[in-house]
Write an enzyme that holds these catalytic residues in place. Structure first.
Site, PDB file in Angstrom:
ATOM      1  CG  ASN A 111      28.509  41.219  47.136  1.00  0.00           C
ATOM      2  OD1 ASN A 111      29.504  40.769  47.708  1.00  0.00           O
ATOM      3  ND2 ASN A 111      28.293  42.499  46.997  1.00  0.00           N
ATOM      4  CB  VAL A 112      25.335  35.054  47.371  1.00  0.00           C
ATOM      5  CG1 VAL A 112      26.591  34.299  46.972  1.00  0.00           C
ATOM      6  CG2 VAL A 112      25.345  35.329  48.887  1.00  0.00           C
ATOM      7  CG  HIS A 143      31.882  33.851  45.725  1.00  0.00           C
ATOM      8  ND1 HIS A 143      32.431  34.694  46.662  1.00  0.00           N
ATOM      9  CD2 HIS A 143      32.932  33.331  45.042  1.00  0.00           C
ATOM     10  CE1 HIS A 143      33.752  34.683  46.544  1.00  0.00           C
ATOM     11  NE2 HIS A 143      34.078  33.877  45.561  1.00  0.00           N
ATOM     12  CB  CYS A 151      19.857  18.459  42.691  1.00  0.00           C
ATOM     13  SG  CYS A 151      19.798  16.783  43.340  1.00  0.00           S
ATOM     14  CB  THR A 216      36.314  43.033  47.787  1.00  0.00           C
ATOM     15  OG1 THR A 216      36.822  41.742  48.163  1.00  0.00           O
ATOM     16  CG2 THR A 216      37.231  43.650  46.743  1.00  0.00           C
TER      17      THR A 216
HETATM   18  P1  OAD Z   1      34.835  41.193  53.449  1.00  0.00           P
HETATM   19  O1  OAD Z   1      33.920  41.188  54.620  1.00  0.00           O
HETATM   20  O2  OAD Z   1      36.062  40.366  53.499  1.00  0.00           O
HETATM   21  O3  OAD Z   1      35.280  42.695  53.134  1.00  0.00           O
HETATM   22  C1  OAD Z   1      34.349  43.729  53.054  1.00  0.00           C
HETATM   23  C2  OAD Z   1      35.071  44.983  52.642  1.00  0.00           C
HETATM   24  O4  OAD Z   1      34.103  46.009  52.452  1.00  0.00           O
HETATM   25  C3  OAD Z   1      36.064  45.516  53.663  1.00  0.00           C
HETATM   26  O5  OAD Z   1      37.303  45.783  53.013  1.00  0.00           O
HETATM   27  C4  OAD Z   1      35.434  46.798  54.168  1.00  0.00           C
HETATM   28  O6  OAD Z   1      36.395  47.801  54.508  1.00  0.00           O
HETATM   29  C5  OAD Z   1      34.616  47.222  52.967  1.00  0.00           C
HETATM   30  N1  OAD Z   1      33.461  48.108  53.258  1.00  0.00           N
HETATM   31  C6  OAD Z   1      32.691  48.167  54.362  1.00  0.00           C
HETATM   32  N2  OAD Z   1      31.719  49.075  54.235  1.00  0.00           N
HETATM   33  C7  OAD Z   1      31.876  49.631  53.008  1.00  0.00           C
HETATM   34  C8  OAD Z   1      31.180  50.630  52.265  1.00  0.00           C
HETATM   35  N3  OAD Z   1      30.117  51.276  52.780  1.00  0.00           N
HETATM   36  N4  OAD Z   1      31.629  50.948  51.029  1.00  0.00           N
HETATM   37  C9  OAD Z   1      32.708  50.301  50.490  1.00  0.00           C
HETATM   38  N5  OAD Z   1      33.388  49.346  51.140  1.00  0.00           N
HETATM   39  C10 OAD Z   1      32.990  49.009  52.373  1.00  0.00           C
HETATM   40  O7  OAD Z   1      33.934  40.802  52.170  1.00  0.00           O
HETATM   41  P2  OAD Z   1      34.394  40.264  50.751  1.00  0.00           P
HETATM   42  O8  OAD Z   1      35.695  40.834  50.343  1.00  0.00           O
HETATM   43  O9  OAD Z   1      33.243  40.432  49.848  1.00  0.00           O
HETATM   44  O10 OAD Z   1      32.717  34.118  50.045  1.00  0.00           O
HETATM   45  O11 OAD Z   1      34.571  38.709  51.045  1.00  0.00           O
HETATM   46  C11 OAD Z   1      34.886  37.845  49.995  1.00  0.00           C
HETATM   47  C12 OAD Z   1      34.246  36.494  50.194  1.00  0.00           C
HETATM   48  O12 OAD Z   1      34.554  35.989  51.493  1.00  0.00           O
HETATM   49  C13 OAD Z   1      32.727  36.499  50.175  1.00  0.00           C
HETATM   50  O13 OAD Z   1      32.194  36.483  48.860  1.00  0.00           O
HETATM   51  C14 OAD Z   1      32.406  35.231  50.911  1.00  0.00           C
HETATM   52  C15 OAD Z   1      33.375  35.318  52.048  1.00  0.00           C
HETATM   53  O14 OAD Z   1      33.761  34.118  52.625  1.00  0.00           O
HETATM   54  C16 OAD Z   1      31.926  33.043  50.021  1.00  0.00           C
HETATM   55  O15 OAD Z   1      30.955  32.918  50.753  1.00  0.00           O
HETATM   56  C17 OAD Z   1      32.335  32.021  49.010  1.00  0.00           C
END
Ligand code: OAD
Length: 268
Positions: A111-112, A143, A151, A216
């Site tokens: 997360n950012v 990330h 820059c 995630t």
């Molecule tokens: P995703 O949107 O791919 O996944 C989010 C996850 O959170 C899903 O598996 C949901 O089921 C779960 N979720 C939703 N609500 C929740 C809650 N209340 N408690 C626990 N879990 C919950 O997001 P990420 O896996 O973080 O990268 O995505 C990875 C990367 O893809 C991000 O860092 C970003 C994106 O492109 C960059 O920007 C480089």
């Protein structure tokens, strides 16, 4: 069973809690879901996810920034303002306590939004903890962060949390050394992750007996490989996610509830 939470149908909570307590070395891997209850949108959830509403190639690539820096900054500044209005939730707070209480915990986040870091400051303040620095260095933002810029020419990075004036190219932030445009210090599609941070994350994952995977989808690598490294080194996974993810089949314990409810009960 009486007293069992609806999200703990298979009764994994007590066993996962014991495994966490006994583990020598814990690596936590978090994704957008840990911030969902703070009001920060996730990426891949149908309908509400950012990538269901926006096209990453128009907003989150170096090519997009070269093509239309103003548009890219407008989108990131909107996200910065939205995140600034959010507060850490009980999941961030529980993880901050874990970091402050145990030196063998490393938190790797995709997360950012800076909410883990804010929760750590809040918890440290409440405990009048004078030296939370060591805990801070164990939060690894794989990330990048919305609240730093770098820059686009010389790569010099600095903290930058104030709003950006996106009315024209001329009002965007510029490097004080080479005068090139500054960009958000986040990892875009097609870019490598910060090497030192990634190396530290994998090292922590390799010695951890438990990888706690929270919120995630496990679809983005190399971040998701943090969990695989723990598995391949003989450790086990605890997953906290209301829905199955790519990592679920490899988890020893699956807690199918929202992080803000599960984590304060898992981390006592
Ligand atoms: P995703 O949107 O791919 O996944 C989010 C996850 O959170 C899903 O598996 C949901 O089921 C779960 N979720 C939703 N609500 C929740 C809650 N209340 N408690 C626990 N879990 C919950 O997001 P990420 O896996 O973080 O990268 O995505 C990875 C990367 O893809 C991000 O860092 C970003 C994106 O492109 C960059 O920007 C480089």
């Amino acid at each position: 069973m009486p007293g069992r939470r609806p999200w703990d149908q298979d009764g994994a909570l007590p066993a996962a809690r014991a495994a966490l307590l006994e583990a020598r070395g814990i690596v936590v891997l978090t994704g957008a879901g840990v911030s969902a209850e703070s009001g920060v949108p996730t990426f891949r959830e149908p309908g509400s996810g950012l990538w269901a509403r926006y096209r990453p190639e128009e907003l989150a690539t170096p090519q997009a920034f070269a093509r239309d820096s103003r548009l890219v900054w407008e989108w990131y500044d909107m996200r910065r303002q939205a995140v600034r209005a959010c507060a850490p939730n009980p999941a961030h707070r529980a993880l901050a306590r874990l970091l402050l209480e145990r030196e063998d915990v490393t938190l790797v986040t995709q997360n950012v939004d800076g909410l883990h870091q804010r929760a750590l400051e809040d918890e440290a303040d409440e405990r009048a903890e004078t030296n939370p620095k060591d805990a801070r260095t164990r939060v690894l933002p794989l990330h990048g962060t919305l609240f730093r810029v770098k820059c686009s020419g010389c790569g010099r990075a600095r903290d930058h949390a104030e709003p950006v004036d996106t009315t024209s190219l001329a009002t965007l932030p510029r490097c004080s050394v080479c005068d090139d445009l500054e960009r958000p210090d986040v990892v875009w599609f097609g870019e490598p992750l910060p090497a030192v941070t990634l190396e530290r994350a994998f090292r922590a994952a390799g010695v951890a007996e438990i990888c706690l995977v929270v919120g995630t989808s496990g679809q983005v690598h190399p971040a998701a490989s943090v969990a695989t490294v723990t598995l391949e080194s003989g450790g086990r996974l605890i997953e906290v996610n209301p829905h199955p993810s790519a990592l679920s089949p490899r988890a020893a314990w699956r807690l199918r509830g929202p992080a803000g409810e599960v984590l304060p009960r898992l981390i006592r």
